[in-house]
Design an enzyme around this catalytic site. Structure first.
Site, PDB file in Angstrom:
ATOM      1  NE  ARG A  36      50.781   7.946  13.218  1.00 62.59           N
ATOM      2  CZ  ARG A  36      51.894   7.880  13.946  1.00 62.59           C
ATOM      3  NH1 ARG A  36      53.075   7.734  13.341  1.00 62.59           N
ATOM      4  NH2 ARG A  36      51.843   7.925  15.259  1.00 62.59           N
ATOM      5  NE  ARG A  77      55.123  11.160  25.997  1.00 65.42           N
ATOM      6  CZ  ARG A  77      55.588  10.305  25.090  1.00 65.42           C
ATOM      7  NH1 ARG A  77      56.643   9.563  25.399  1.00 65.42           N
ATOM      8  NH2 ARG A  77      55.034  10.199  23.907  1.00 65.42           N
ATOM      9  CE  LYS A 223      47.456   5.348  17.462  1.00 66.61           C
ATOM     10  NZ  LYS A 223      48.449   6.418  17.783  1.00 66.61           N
ATOM     11  CB  THR A 281      53.552  -0.482  15.889  1.00 66.43           C
ATOM     12  OG1 THR A 281      52.399   0.319  16.136  1.00 66.43           O
ATOM     13  CG2 THR A 281      54.614  -0.136  16.927  1.00 66.43           C
TER      14      THR A 281
END
Length: 488
Positions: A36, A77, A223, A281
């Site tokens: 990845r 963020r 995802k 994860t």
């Protein structure tokens, strides 16, 4: 026999820890099937260089290894603090300022990257920072300023992620940067492109259109990490080639208690729709610093394998951890142990009915025959890898050898559970000659032995996608000669 016993595939994220000399080769040798490239970090030039290094390492170790490019997506963020970090206390007022020229952060306020955030929140909402480590409750929205109250003590530093508990943020999945990075993925010949924070099938359709326009045949990975994606799960899976259970942001949005059940649901729904599925994860998070996993991590990985995931993924463990190779070796051990718990008897009563495609029908017939006759392997001669994917949806004790002349198809098959991709070119050969040659190749490479039975699937027109329409039951004769036992 050297037939690989591990059916679950392993992804590893590349990063600083894998750039050291020899580490990449060691990772692939240890068992990594797909790497990845996290496009959230590094520039395009560095990612292209890593992709080239992967291709060279794969040739050196003699394995088919896929490359997955993971788009950053619209990650929200907070901005930077004047002093790098602050300490917040329960009950403090702490404002989020949605303005491009917001001042550096202090203990009382910080800018946010998503300028539309004030329109997506209201008094009473809970905002989660730094993967839920810091929680803020919205008290009021005053123009560009969101007034919040701190719900727990903690330290907050620059550029931490922000989620809304329960979801509901309106920003789309693909940013302008993502659209440009899809073209970078096409340039480096990515085998998979992962779309972060997708909400609907339209997000996947847009990404696919951009990839195809850029000349990429990459498989599209959705995802699942937003609450909205759960609401639209069926349509997203149908619009995807691969589904990733992205447990980080998903767990933050929906809450930890709901995550285990949703992971099982996503895996189950993906398999039912003939899609490849990845579980990701913090699979072995402790191995960022430790050479061995915790027992809880072992059980977590094993449960995903037993649930039927095609692949498990390492993130920081391989990209920035102290023991990237040991983390891969641990995954291999855990996957093999979990696979021994499989019940290989397929319940064909639950299998799909009224199949429209011949290759799907042949795959189902092959698995039925495999269970009731008993074979050592299933061999699928395939152009695109589609037949191998259908075969991999069933749990069979027999490995599936996916034979294709196309490197891209082989690398995409590297992600499919129980599928061993191999290079084979049938051009110029009559069908029966191609079958004999393929069996001989498997015998010569010690994949099959004399006397073993196998199922062979192919098409009358072998250079066309979706043309699989023939099933043969064969036995390996003396010296690797194929002996026919029957044909459907």
């Amino acid at each position: 026999m050297s037939i690989p016993l591990r059916r679950t595939k392993i992804l590893a994220t590349l990063g600083p820890a894998t750039d050291a000399p020899g580490v990449l080769d060691a990772l692939l040798t240890a068992g990594v099937d797909v790497v990845r490239l996290n496009f959230s970090h590094g520039d395009p030039a560095s990612q292209i260089a890593r992709a080239q290094a992967v291709r060279e390492a794969a040739r050196r170790v003699g394995r088919e290894v896929g490359i997955l490019c993971d788009l950053p997506g619209p990650k929200i963020r907070i901005e930077r603090f004047a002093d790098g970090k602050v300490q917040l206390r329960t009950g403090d007022r702490f404002d989020l300022v949605a303005r491009a020229d917001a001042a550096p952060g202090t203990t009382s306020e910080i800018g946010v990257s998503y300028l539309g955030l004030p329109g997506d929140v209201a008094a009473g909402d809970v905002l989660l920072l730094d993967d839920g480590m810091m929680q803020l409750q919205v008290e009021a929205v005053e123009g560009e300023r969101i007034v919040t109250r701190v719900l727990n003590d903690g330290e907050l530093s620059d550029r931490k992620g922000l989620n809304k508990q329960g979801g509901g943020l309106s920003l789309g999945a693909l940013t302008e940067r993502d659209r440009e990075l899809i073209k970078v993925a096409a340039e480096l010949d990515a085998d998979f492109i992962a779309v972060s924070f997708c909400r609907t099938a339209a997000d996947m359709d847009e990404a696919r259109a951009i990839a195809r326009a850029a000349g990429s045949d990459a498989a599209l990975v959705s995802k699942i990490e937003r609450s909205e994606a759960i609401e639209n799960l069926g349509e997203i899976i149908d619009a995807s080639d691969v589904v990733m259970v992205a447990r980080g942001d998903l767990g933050v949005e929906i809450g930890d208690a709901e995550l285990p059940g949703l992971q099982k649901k996503i895996i189950r729904e993906s398999l039912a729709r003939n899609r490849v599925v990845i579980t990701a994860t913090q699979m072995l998070q402790s191995m960022v610093e430790s050479p061995i996993p915790t027992r809880a991590e072992v059980l977590d990985v094993a449960n995903a394998v037993i649930d039927g995931t095609d692949a498990v993924m390492l993130s920081a463990e391989s990209a920035a951890g102290r023991y990237p190779v040991k983390a891969v070796e641990a995954l291999v051990r855990i996957c093999l142990g979990a696979e021994r718990q499989f019940d290989h008897d397929t319940d064909f009563e639950d299998a799909p009915r009224n199949l429209q495609r011949a290759d799907q029908a042949i795959a189902m017939a092959a698995m039925f025959l495999s269970e009731h006759v008993g074979v050592r392997a299933i061999v699928a001669m395939t152009e695109s890898g589609g037949t191998a994917r259908f075969l991999s949806r069933f749990r069979s004790p027999a490995p599936v050898f996916g034979l294709s002349r196309h490197p891209g198809a082989r690398r995409q098959m590297a992600l499919m559970r129980a599928v061993v991709p191999m290079d084979f070119d049938s051009r110029g050969l009559a069908t029966r000659d191609a079958v004999r040659s393929a069996i001989q190749q498997l015998f010569d490479s010690n994949r099959l032995e004399e006397g073993e039975r196998l199922i062979f699937t192919s098409g009358d027109h072998m250079e066309h996608r979706g043309a699989t329409n023939t099933l043969r039951l064969l036995q390996v004769g003396e010296g690797g000669k194929a002996e026919g036992l029957g044909e459907l």
